[in-house]
Design a protein around this motif. Sequence first.
Motif, PDB file in Angstrom:
ATOM      1  N   PRO A 127      10.497 -38.223  21.667  1.00  0.00           N
ATOM      2  CA  PRO A 127      10.973 -39.109  22.740  1.00  0.00           C
ATOM      3  C   PRO A 127      10.241 -40.445  22.736  1.00  0.00           C
ATOM      4  CG  PRO A 127       9.598 -37.368  23.626  1.00  0.00           C
ATOM      5  CD  PRO A 127       9.770 -37.083  22.165  1.00  0.00           C
ATOM      6  N   ARG A 128      10.932 -41.474  23.198  1.00  0.00           N
ATOM      7  CA  ARG A 128      10.344 -42.817  23.252  1.00  0.00           C
ATOM      8  C   ARG A 128       9.142 -42.879  24.191  1.00  0.00           C
ATOM      9  NH1 ARG A 128      13.675 -47.786  23.600  1.00  0.00           N
ATOM     10  NH2 ARG A 128      14.316 -47.963  21.453  1.00  0.00           N
TER      11      ARG A 128
ATOM     12  N   VAL B 183      10.041 -38.794   9.293  1.00  0.00           N
ATOM     13  CA  VAL B 183      10.493 -37.455   9.686  1.00  0.00           C
ATOM     14  C   VAL B 183       9.923 -36.405   8.741  1.00  0.00           C
ATOM     15  CG1 VAL B 183      12.531 -35.965   9.858  1.00  0.00           C
ATOM     16  CG2 VAL B 183      12.561 -38.239  10.878  1.00  0.00           C
TER      17      VAL B 183
ATOM     18  N   ALA C 165       7.770 -31.959  15.691  1.00  0.00           N
ATOM     19  CA  ALA C 165       9.204 -32.160  15.898  1.00  0.00           C
ATOM     20  C   ALA C 165       9.655 -33.456  15.229  1.00  0.00           C
ATOM     21  CB  ALA C 165       9.506 -32.219  17.387  1.00  0.00           C
ATOM     22  N   ALA C 166      10.796 -33.395  14.585  1.00  0.00           N
ATOM     23  CA  ALA C 166      11.350 -34.597  13.948  1.00  0.00           C
ATOM     24  C   ALA C 166      11.915 -35.545  14.997  1.00  0.00           C
ATOM     25  CB  ALA C 166      12.417 -34.208  12.943  1.00  0.00           C
ATOM     26  N   ASP C 167      12.396 -34.996  16.102  1.00  0.00           N
ATOM     27  CA  ASP C 167      12.906 -35.815  17.202  1.00  0.00           C
ATOM     28  C   ASP C 167      11.792 -36.005  18.214  1.00  0.00           C
ATOM     29  OD1 ASP C 167      15.459 -35.794  16.082  1.00  0.00           O
ATOM     30  OD2 ASP C 167      15.952 -33.909  17.064  1.00  0.00           O
TER      31      ASP C 167
END
Length: 62
Positions: A35-36, A22, A31-33
Amino acid sequence: MIGKGNKQRDILLRDKVMDSIVLCRKMRLLAADFPRDSDEPLLPNSRWKAFRPSYFATMLGG
């Protein structure tokens, strides 16, 4: 992750490793988040492409 034999694989990461990922992404203004189902590399190089496995192993000292 797509692994050997072009198979989908799940990889378990320790909290410390995930925190480092992260932090690295934040340093590259990503972005730290993530999506898979994203095609974006988890840790992109300076050209925003995935690292070659041999270079990544050298970076990790392996």
